[in-house]
Design an enzyme around this catalytic site. Structure first.
Site, PDB file in Angstrom:
ATOM      1  N   TYR A  28      -9.498   1.389 -14.914  1.00 23.36           N
ATOM      2  CA  TYR A  28      -9.601   2.558 -14.022  1.00 23.36           C
ATOM      3  C   TYR A  28     -10.054   3.795 -14.801  1.00 23.36           C
ATOM      4  O   TYR A  28     -10.774   4.632 -14.277  1.00 23.36           O
ATOM      5  CB  TYR A  28      -8.259   2.832 -13.307  1.00 23.36           C
ATOM      6  CG  TYR A  28      -8.226   2.182 -11.944  1.00 23.36           C
ATOM      7  CD1 TYR A  28      -8.158   0.800 -11.810  1.00 23.36           C
ATOM      8  CD2 TYR A  28      -8.308   2.946 -10.782  1.00 23.36           C
ATOM      9  CE1 TYR A  28      -8.165   0.195 -10.569  1.00 23.36           C
ATOM     10  CE2 TYR A  28      -8.307   2.349  -9.532  1.00 23.36           C
ATOM     11  CZ  TYR A  28      -8.238   0.982  -9.430  1.00 23.36           C
ATOM     12  OH  TYR A  28      -8.252   0.382  -8.194  1.00 23.36           O
TER      13      TYR A  28
ATOM     14  N   TYR B 287       7.148 -10.747 -17.588  1.00 25.72           N
ATOM     15  CA  TYR B 287       7.218  -9.299 -17.846  1.00 25.72           C
ATOM     16  C   TYR B 287       6.107  -8.890 -18.815  1.00 25.72           C
ATOM     17  O   TYR B 287       5.333  -7.972 -18.536  1.00 25.72           O
ATOM     18  CB  TYR B 287       8.583  -8.987 -18.437  1.00 25.72           C
ATOM     19  CG  TYR B 287       8.851  -7.534 -18.756  1.00 25.72           C
ATOM     20  CD1 TYR B 287       8.991  -6.590 -17.745  1.00 25.72           C
ATOM     21  CD2 TYR B 287       9.009  -7.106 -20.071  1.00 25.72           C
ATOM     22  CE1 TYR B 287       9.280  -5.252 -18.043  1.00 25.72           C
ATOM     23  CE2 TYR B 287       9.306  -5.776 -20.374  1.00 25.72           C
ATOM     24  CZ  TYR B 287       9.440  -4.864 -19.356  1.00 25.72           C
ATOM     25  OH  TYR B 287       9.733  -3.538 -19.650  1.00 25.72           O
TER      26      TYR B 287
ATOM     27  N   TYR C 243       0.833  -1.213   0.000  1.00 26.85           N
ATOM     28  CA  TYR C 243       0.000   0.000   0.000  1.00 26.85           C
ATOM     29  C   TYR C 243       0.871   1.268   0.000  1.00 26.85           C
ATOM     30  O   TYR C 243       1.828   1.364   0.765  1.00 26.85           O
ATOM     31  CB  TYR C 243      -0.896  -0.018   1.251  1.00 26.85           C
ATOM     32  CG  TYR C 243      -1.861   1.132   1.311  1.00 26.85           C
ATOM     33  CD1 TYR C 243      -3.066   1.090   0.617  1.00 26.85           C
ATOM     34  CD2 TYR C 243      -1.553   2.271   2.052  1.00 26.85           C
ATOM     35  CE1 TYR C 243      -3.945   2.162   0.674  1.00 26.85           C
ATOM     36  CE2 TYR C 243      -2.426   3.346   2.110  1.00 26.85           C
ATOM     37  CZ  TYR C 243      -3.612   3.280   1.412  1.00 26.85           C
ATOM     38  OH  TYR C 243      -4.477   4.337   1.464  1.00 26.85           O
TER      39      TYR C 243
END
Ligand code: NAD
Ligand code: UDP
Length: 328
Positions: free
Chosen positions: A160, A146, A61
């Site tokens: 988002y 990756y 976080y």
């Protein structure tokens, strides 16, 4: 003053971005856990009145007290030997790290730019690679950790943007080089230049017919800066479209440095892309950007940097930070 958080700040690209934003009059918070970066890359910023550094692993976080206007997410191993040595950290920083960064940007109402890569195109079947190409990636191959992390990162960023309305940008970075690359990170330019400086042979993988296109760091930083301040939220390729085979490139570096090294051939790594060259039409049309620095100039500046390293750095072929930061 506007404030920007840059993750991966002690790395090659991240440290140059810190310099750019400080020069443009921003306050910069740099964040890094030093897994592949170095404190040396940001040592010159110590004591700068507008720079603050936080040592932190972005897969945990991220807690920032200050208001943020922009977040640039550059934390991630970037070199094939790095992400092969730390595959799980690579997957985590692209997925969990990106989730934390996007959550932070949402909470702060900040614009966020995510560092993606030409590796999302994998070993491409179309050439040059335009942003519309979906890619040819082996999810379970050695590079999958990756490539898939970066593809997930793009998907998360778009989610988002579409679901939460976060103001996002995605840059697909093609091979970029310059001062502050780690000499022992295994990427082709530090590898060849280190070999020349140590008087070793240059190791060309495969028959050297695979191609790459190399973009100098100052051009890359300028492209990223322009993208951040554009209003375009879909991915944009930033790279130099001048393509060269790795064998010709090895010869070019020997000539440029008056090196005495010979070329030896080693096995081609699994899933090593055979051709890579960006289509930069979008960057040209939308950002008014194209690279300005030719390979000869960029290589000379990069070689001068590697020449300035200490003998200890030149012969440090085992990267110590891996052992320091990795718990098995
Ligand atoms: P780099 O290894 O020099 O820098 C990456 C930095 O991220 C390092 O300082 C490292 O310590 C830090 N980092 C890694 N995991 C972290 C974590 N969990 N928490 C905090 N910090 C962490 O590599 P680079 O070449 O500067 O690449 C930077 C970014 O650009 C990466 O996201 C990479 O995928 C992308 N990119 C680079 C290139 C290139 O040619 N250099 C090409 C495509 C994409
Ligand atoms: N390469 C090489 N010798 C080396 C290191 C790399 O021939 O000592 C080749 C590698 O196989 C690849 C190209 O150079 O085809 C670029 O490799 P790099 O690791 O820089 O980045 P990539 O573009 O593969 O992610």
């Amino acid at each position: 003053m506007e404030r920007v958080l840059i993750t991966g700040a002690a790395g090659f690209l991240g440290s140059h971005l810190c310099d750019k934003f400080l020069n443009e009059g921003f306050e910069v918070i740099g964040m890094d856990n030093f897994i592949t970066g170095s404190v040396k890359n940001i040592a010159h910023l110590s004591g700068h009145p507008h720079f603050k550094f936080i040592e932190h692993d972005v897969t945990q976080y991220i807690d920032i007290d200050e208001k943020l206007d922009y977040v640039l997410h550059f934390a991630s191993p970037a070199s094939p030997i790095d992400y092969l040595r730390i595959p799980i950290q690579t997957l985590k920083v692209g997925s969990l790290g990106t989730h934390n960064v996007l959550g932070l940007a949402k909470a702060k109402n900040a614009r966020v730019l995510i560092a993606s890569t030409s590796e999302v195109y994998g070993d491409p079947l179309v050439h040059p690679q335009a942003e519309e190409y979906y890619g040819n990636v082996n999810p379970i191959g050695p590079r999958g950790v990756y490539d898939e992390a970066k593809r997930f990162q793009e998907a998360m960023t778009m989610a988002y943007h579409n679901f939460h309305g976060v103001d996002t940008r995605i840059v697909r970075i093609f091979n970029t080089y310059g001062p502050r690359m780690r000499l022992n990170d295994g990427r082709v330019i530090p590898a060849f230049m280190g070999q020349i400086l140590r008087g070793e042979d240059l190791t060309v993988f495969g028959d050297g017919s695979q191609t790459r296109s190399f973009c100098y760091i100052d051009d890359q930083v300028e492209g990223i800066y322009k993208l951040l301040f554009s209003d375009y939220h879909l991915p944009v390729n930033i790279g130099n479209p001048e393509e060269i085979s790795i064998l010709d490139f090895a010869k070019e570096i020997i000539a440029l440095t008056n090196g005495k090294s010979k070329i030896v051939f080693k096995d081609l790594p699994v899933n090593d892309p055979m051709q890579r060259c960006p289509d930069i039409s979008k960057a040209k049309n939308i950002l008014g950007w194209e690279p300005k620095i030719d390979r000869k100039t960029g290589m000379q500046q990069t070689f001068a940097y590697f020449q300035s390293l200490t003998d200890e750095e030149l012969y440090d072929t085992q990267y110590k930070n891996f052992d320091k930061y990795i718990k098995k």
